[in-house]
Design a protein around this motif. Structure first.
Motif, mmCIF file in Angstrom:
data_model
loop_
_atom_site.group_PDB
_atom_site.id
_atom_site.type_symbol
_atom_site.label_atom_id
_atom_site.label_comp_id
_atom_site.label_asym_id
_atom_site.label_seq_id
_atom_site.Cartn_x
_atom_site.Cartn_y
_atom_site.Cartn_z
ATOM 1 N N VAL A 78 0.860 -1.179 0.000
ATOM 2 C CA VAL A 78 0.000 0.000 0.000
ATOM 3 C C VAL A 78 0.898 1.231 0.000
ATOM 4 C CG1 VAL A 78 -1.727 1.321 1.296
ATOM 5 C CG2 VAL A 78 -1.821 -1.184 1.291
ATOM 6 N N CYS A 79 0.528 2.217 -0.803
ATOM 7 C CA CYS A 79 1.263 3.480 -0.822
ATOM 8 C C CYS A 79 0.260 4.615 -0.721
ATOM 9 C CB CYS A 79 2.067 3.615 -2.107
ATOM 10 S SG CYS A 79 2.963 5.184 -2.213
ATOM 11 N N LEU A 94 -3.591 10.204 18.400
ATOM 12 C CA LEU A 94 -3.614 10.451 16.958
ATOM 13 C C LEU A 94 -4.855 11.232 16.515
ATOM 14 C CD1 LEU A 94 -1.620 9.923 14.688
ATOM 15 C CD2 LEU A 94 -2.798 7.803 14.202
ATOM 16 N N ARG A 95 -5.436 11.975 17.432
ATOM 17 C CA ARG A 95 -6.545 12.864 17.086
ATOM 18 C C ARG A 95 -5.963 14.219 16.686
ATOM 19 N NH1 ARG A 95 -9.069 10.759 22.144
ATOM 20 N NH2 ARG A 95 -7.875 12.449 23.040
ATOM 21 N N PRO A 96 -6.401 14.758 15.551
ATOM 22 C CA PRO A 96 -5.904 16.076 15.155
ATOM 23 C C PRO A 96 -6.266 17.133 16.194
ATOM 24 C CG PRO A 96 -6.992 14.993 13.319
ATOM 25 C CD PRO A 96 -7.291 14.171 14.539
ATOM 26 N N CYS A 97 -5.320 18.000 16.496
ATOM 27 C CA CYS A 97 -5.524 19.089 17.458
ATOM 28 C C CYS A 97 -6.183 20.301 16.815
ATOM 29 C CB CYS A 97 -4.188 19.506 18.064
ATOM 30 S SG CYS A 97 -3.353 18.197 18.960
ATOM 31 N N SER A 162 0.508 15.160 5.444
ATOM 32 C CA SER A 162 -0.741 14.477 5.093
ATOM 33 C C SER A 162 -0.548 12.972 4.971
ATOM 34 C CB SER A 162 -1.312 15.046 3.794
ATOM 35 O OG SER A 162 -0.370 14.938 2.738
ATOM 36 N N ASN A 163 0.460 12.544 4.231
ATOM 37 C CA ASN A 163 0.655 11.112 4.034
ATOM 38 C C ASN A 163 1.238 10.415 5.266
ATOM 39 O OD1 ASN A 163 2.939 12.651 3.312
ATOM 40 N ND2 ASN A 163 3.796 10.967 2.125
ATOM 41 N N SER A 164 2.073 11.086 6.052
ATOM 42 C CA SER A 164 2.606 10.434 7.256
ATOM 43 C C SER A 164 1.521 10.292 8.324
ATOM 44 C CB SER A 164 3.831 11.166 7.804
ATOM 45 O OG SER A 164 3.530 12.490 8.179
ATOM 46 N N TYR A 165 0.544 11.199 8.335
ATOM 47 C CA TYR A 165 -0.597 11.063 9.241
ATOM 48 C C TYR A 165 -1.398 9.812 8.883
ATOM 49 C CZ TYR A 165 -5.118 11.928 11.373
ATOM 50 O OH TYR A 165 -6.289 11.792 12.075
ATOM 51 N N ILE A 166 -1.681 9.629 7.600
ATOM 52 C CA ILE A 166 -2.435 8.455 7.160
ATOM 53 C C ILE A 166 -1.627 7.180 7.410
ATOM 54 C CG2 ILE A 166 -3.479 7.288 5.166
ATOM 55 C CD1 ILE A 166 -5.093 9.723 6.303
ATOM 56 N N THR A 167 -0.321 7.227 7.189
ATOM 57 C CA THR A 167 0.520 6.068 7.492
ATOM 58 C C THR A 167 0.407 5.691 8.961
ATOM 59 O OG1 THR A 167 2.055 6.622 5.709
ATOM 60 C CG2 THR A 167 2.891 5.194 7.463
ATOM 61 N N ALA A 168 0.420 6.677 9.846
ATOM 62 C CA ALA A 168 0.262 6.404 11.284
ATOM 63 C C ALA A 168 -1.110 5.807 11.577
ATOM 64 C CB ALA A 168 0.475 7.689 12.087
ATOM 65 N N LEU A 170 -2.874 3.981 9.570
ATOM 66 C CA LEU A 170 -2.899 2.624 9.022
ATOM 67 C C LEU A 170 -2.042 1.646 9.815
ATOM 68 C CD1 LEU A 170 -2.646 3.465 5.216
ATOM 69 C CD2 LEU A 170 -4.636 2.482 6.389
ATOM 70 N N THR A 171 -0.919 2.125 10.335
ATOM 71 C CA THR A 171 0.059 1.207 10.930
ATOM 72 C C THR A 171 0.272 1.383 12.424
ATOM 73 O OG1 THR A 171 1.946 2.691 10.578
ATOM 74 C CG2 THR A 171 1.343 1.205 8.749
ATOM 75 N N GLY A 172 -0.124 2.537 12.962
ATOM 76 C CA GLY A 172 0.167 2.834 14.357
ATOM 77 C C GLY A 172 1.600 3.296 14.576
ATOM 78 N N GLU A 173 2.351 3.446 13.504
ATOM 79 C CA GLU A 173 3.755 3.848 13.590
ATOM 80 C C GLU A 173 3.913 5.325 13.272
ATOM 81 O OE1 GLU A 173 6.385 1.839 14.464
ATOM 82 O OE2 GLU A 173 4.879 0.305 14.880
ATOM 83 N N TYR A 174 4.784 5.980 14.034
ATOM 84 C CA TYR A 174 5.092 7.382 13.751
ATOM 85 C C TYR A 174 6.128 7.455 12.662
ATOM 86 C CZ TYR A 174 6.567 12.229 14.524
ATOM 87 O OH TYR A 174 6.860 13.549 14.355
#
Length: 178
Positions: A78-79, A94-97, A162-168, A170-174
């Motif tokens: 997945v990308c 992981l809730r947006p502030c 934007s994409n690193s937020y979605i990665t987190a 999806l994976t729970g990883e920072y």
């Protein structure tokens, strides 16, 4: 039955999110998209709600594409790519502030660009970062939040694009901002 490996790609853009389901040989099996609008709450500001727009659309597009997978298929990769550089500040859960601050079209941090350039020097910034500070830079946006929304800044535990937020999500990883 022969297993088929598929790749799922999603791009979150300014006006829409687009997804594609591709066979390992590059054959496009399905596409899906969702249109959206950015929020323009004040002159010079451009924002998105990362949950209501990006995350919702990634989930919807993924589900729609997965429903079109052949029976013996599995997702091998997945990308996620996205509009950037953007700033998403999130709490420990992981809730947006606050809404995400978008890339160069959001120009609210012009005073912070000037301040940081004076503080560190344009030549030093150019040498270390490869470019001078502009509305494309995330650093001035972070400084803007620190100066204008100190409670939001204090509550943020992680900074994402934007994409690193979605990665987190999806994976729970920072994943580092950039």
């Amino acid at each position: 039955m022969v297993r088929v490996d598929l790749l799922l790609g999603i791009d979150m853009g300014t006006g829409s999110s687009k997804g594609v389901l591709v066979a390992a040989d590059g054959t496009v099996l399905a596409t899906e998209s969702r249109t959206h609008e950015m929020s323009l709450p004040r002159p010079g500001w451009a924002e998105f709600d990362p949950e209501a727009i990006w995350w919702r659309e990634v989930c919807e597009i993924s589900a729609a594409l997965m429903s079109r997978c052949p029976p013996a298929a599995r997702i091998a990769g997945v990308c996620v790519s996205g509009a950037g550089p953007c700033l998403v500040l999130a709490d420990e859960d992981l809730r947006p502030c606050r809404p995400a601050i978008l890339y160069g079209i959001d120009t609210r941090a012009s005073a912070e660009i000037e301040f940081l350039t004076e503080e560190f020097g344009a030549e030093e910034i150019l040498e270390r970062g490869g470019t001078v500070l502009s509305s494309q830079a995330v650093g001035p946006k972070i400084e803007w939040v620190r100066r204008h929304e100190p409670d939001v800044f204090a509550g943020a535990r992680r900074w994402y694009g934007s994409n690193s937020y979605i990665t987190a999500k999806l994976t729970g990883e920072y994943v580092r901002l950039y």
